[in-house]
Design a protein around this motif. Sequence first.
Motif, PDB file in Angstrom:
ATOM      1  N   ILE A 456      30.206 -61.695 -46.070  1.00 23.28           N
ATOM      2  CA  ILE A 456      31.403 -60.856 -46.162  1.00 23.28           C
ATOM      3  C   ILE A 456      31.097 -59.570 -46.912  1.00 23.28           C
ATOM      4  O   ILE A 456      31.500 -58.474 -46.509  1.00 23.28           O
ATOM      5  N   TRP A 457      30.351 -59.676 -48.031  1.00 19.53           N
ATOM      6  CA  TRP A 457      30.031 -58.485 -48.822  1.00 19.53           C
ATOM      7  C   TRP A 457      29.174 -57.508 -48.012  1.00 19.53           C
ATOM      8  O   TRP A 457      29.402 -56.292 -48.046  1.00 19.53           O
ATOM      9  N   MET A 463      31.093 -51.427 -43.622  1.00 17.96           N
ATOM     10  CA  MET A 463      32.357 -50.759 -43.305  1.00 17.96           C
ATOM     11  C   MET A 463      32.588 -49.553 -44.221  1.00 17.96           C
ATOM     12  O   MET A 463      33.027 -48.494 -43.778  1.00 17.96           O
ATOM     13  N   ARG A 464      32.276 -49.711 -45.522  1.00 23.30           N
ATOM     14  CA  ARG A 464      32.425 -48.571 -46.444  1.00 23.30           C
ATOM     15  C   ARG A 464      31.464 -47.454 -46.093  1.00 23.30           C
ATOM     16  O   ARG A 464      31.805 -46.263 -46.190  1.00 23.30           O
ATOM     17  N   ASP A 465      30.257 -47.828 -45.660  1.00 23.66           N
ATOM     18  CA  ASP A 465      29.277 -46.802 -45.291  1.00 23.66           C
ATOM     19  C   ASP A 465      29.734 -46.055 -44.039  1.00 23.66           C
ATOM     20  O   ASP A 465      29.556 -44.836 -43.936  1.00 23.66           O
ATOM     21  N   GLN A 466      30.329 -46.767 -43.092  1.00 24.08           N
ATOM     22  CA  GLN A 466      30.884 -46.104 -41.905  1.00 24.08           C
ATOM     23  C   GLN A 466      31.998 -45.140 -42.292  1.00 24.08           C
ATOM     24  O   GLN A 466      32.115 -44.047 -41.730  1.00 24.08           O
ATOM     25  N   GLN A 469      30.483 -42.014 -43.577  1.00 20.61           N
ATOM     26  CA  GLN A 469      29.975 -41.181 -42.492  1.00 20.61           C
ATOM     27  C   GLN A 469      31.101 -40.398 -41.822  1.00 20.61           C
ATOM     28  O   GLN A 469      30.931 -39.232 -41.461  1.00 20.61           O
ATOM     29  N   SER A 470      32.258 -41.049 -41.661  1.00 25.02           N
ATOM     30  CA  SER A 470      33.373 -40.338 -41.027  1.00 25.02           C
ATOM     31  C   SER A 470      33.853 -39.200 -41.910  1.00 25.02           C
ATOM     32  O   SER A 470      34.237 -38.135 -41.426  1.00 25.02           O
ATOM     33  N   TRP A 471      33.858 -39.387 -43.232  1.00 27.28           N
ATOM     34  CA  TRP A 471      34.244 -38.305 -44.134  1.00 27.28           C
ATOM     35  C   TRP A 471      33.249 -37.165 -44.080  1.00 27.28           C
ATOM     36  O   TRP A 471      33.586 -36.004 -44.295  1.00 27.28           O
ATOM     37  N   ASP A 472      31.989 -37.497 -43.774  1.00 28.76           N
ATOM     38  CA  ASP A 472      30.959 -36.455 -43.730  1.00 28.76           C
ATOM     39  C   ASP A 472      30.862 -35.811 -42.362  1.00 28.76           C
ATOM     40  O   ASP A 472      29.959 -35.037 -42.083  1.00 28.76           O
ATOM     41  N   ALA A 505      33.386 -52.139 -54.692  1.00 29.18           N
ATOM     42  CA  ALA A 505      34.621 -52.493 -53.965  1.00 29.18           C
ATOM     43  C   ALA A 505      35.786 -51.680 -54.490  1.00 29.18           C
ATOM     44  O   ALA A 505      35.889 -51.406 -55.688  1.00 29.18           O
ATOM     45  N   ARG A 506      36.680 -51.252 -53.574  1.00 27.85           N
ATOM     46  CA  ARG A 506      37.850 -50.488 -53.960  1.00 27.85           C
ATOM     47  C   ARG A 506      39.062 -51.037 -53.223  1.00 27.85           C
ATOM     48  O   ARG A 506      38.938 -51.593 -52.145  1.00 27.85           O
TER      49      ARG A 506
END
Length: 516
Positions: A456-457, A463-466, A469-472, A505-506
């Motif tokens: 899960i981690w 997912m956080r890395d994706q 990437q979308s923010w960049d 985690a956030r």
Amino acid sequence: MRVRAIRRFIVRPVLPEALKPLGDLARNLRWCWHGETQDLFRSVDPQLWDSTDGDPIRLLADVSVERLQALATDRRFLKNLRMIQADLAEYLSGDLWYQGYATENPAAPVSIGYFSPEFGITEVLPQYSGGLGILAGDHLKAASDLGVPIIGVGLLYRQGYFRQSLNGAGWQQERYPLLDPNSLPLTLLHDDSGPVRIEVPLAGRTLFAQVWVAQVGRVPLLMLDSDVEQNAGYEREVTDRLYGGGSDHRLEQEVLLGIGGVRAIRAYCRITGAPAPAVFHTNEGHAGFLGLERIREYMRAGDDFDTALERSRARTIFTTHTPVPAGIDRFPRELIVHQFAGCDDLPLDRVLALGAEDYEGGDPSKFNMAVMGFRLAQRANGVSALHGSVSREMFQGLWRSFDTSEVPIGAITNGVHHLTWVHRELLELLEAPSGSPSESDGYDWNALAEVDSKTIWALKRRMRDQQRQSWDGGGLGRQDSQSRCRHIWLCPAGAVVQAVDPDVARSGSTESVADQ
């Protein structure tokens, strides 16, 4: 001044015969929650798929002829295309949950009319502003997956709802996109005489509207559009923007949605042979005038007003979404008089009484659309247990002899369409064993407890890395994500990416300003 085109030409690509199924897949919006179909379109041209923001219609319009010719002889691509085409055909025609339910319950409705002013299906069809539209869109998708025979009804807004951002000084900036229905995944409803025209009485005038159909899996969504030649300039603007204009403009939109929506359903069922709805669902008060049209139908068949009202109520459901009085549509009484004074089929005094705030604390000068929704429905509900309690307090005046706890407003807690909102890799972890009879949607939602925490981690980290990437500005197909991120965070997008560590985690929460 808006200048109208004298004639419009739509240039569409001619797909090679072997690739014709791509057009069918693009026009059925099931692709927006079916990962394998999205993968197929991405494989046509990955870079173009990203630059078109994942829009199959735009992708097929912009892909090069050379690439299409190459795909037409690509055996692996064609095999995958045939598999996805066959899967969609089986999905559209096979028996699903509701077909089994209807077999065991012969009184189950053969069709349901579902009315809403907005539908959030996909960004490709920007006809929504907030939670009401997203919920309505999820309802249509879930109904399709379950085989529930729903016909959606809404309006087609040529400018949609405004796109908003914050500038460097922190001020909101908005712009309205200008939409061309011919470039959207829509088809125009035709009969043997040509495009269907719906006529609606509008304060002594006649408003004409055409009907566009969006196919949401198994569910047709009818969208009325007033931008037709038979209307004068002002009437053509009735469906210009979602939640735009003043009270008179909003009233015109809601008359078209309610009265015109019922007439659009009648035309659609006549042309396609689809069963006529046995139940009508009003998603918030905006479509409440559908009850008046159904009363008019019964009266034309010979019923008096009271009998028609009871027959209409018996098959009408009203869902209220707004937890504060300020969010409810309330029109000046004189506007309703002006709209319905010339409707000989409906007694004006009875129409006014349906929306009258004739209770303690009410305003006799206002016509309340939510109040009319409750009075025209056999059953009513809020969208959560807490909201049901709040609604019973808000509208207790309609049932003066009832204690607040006994006010007949129930609650159905909102869900989400998981295939739209849950990450594909997480869904793979939750897939139920083949043939499991207890899982109607194919997923075992208790299975997460059996998954190793490291798995899960690792998934959450990807997912956080994706998201980073979308923010960049890369990786998830959002061409303007970098500038959007800069507006939201008021700092360069790269700084945001550097500040977000995928190993941390956030949690957070968001709330739609449009719903306040």
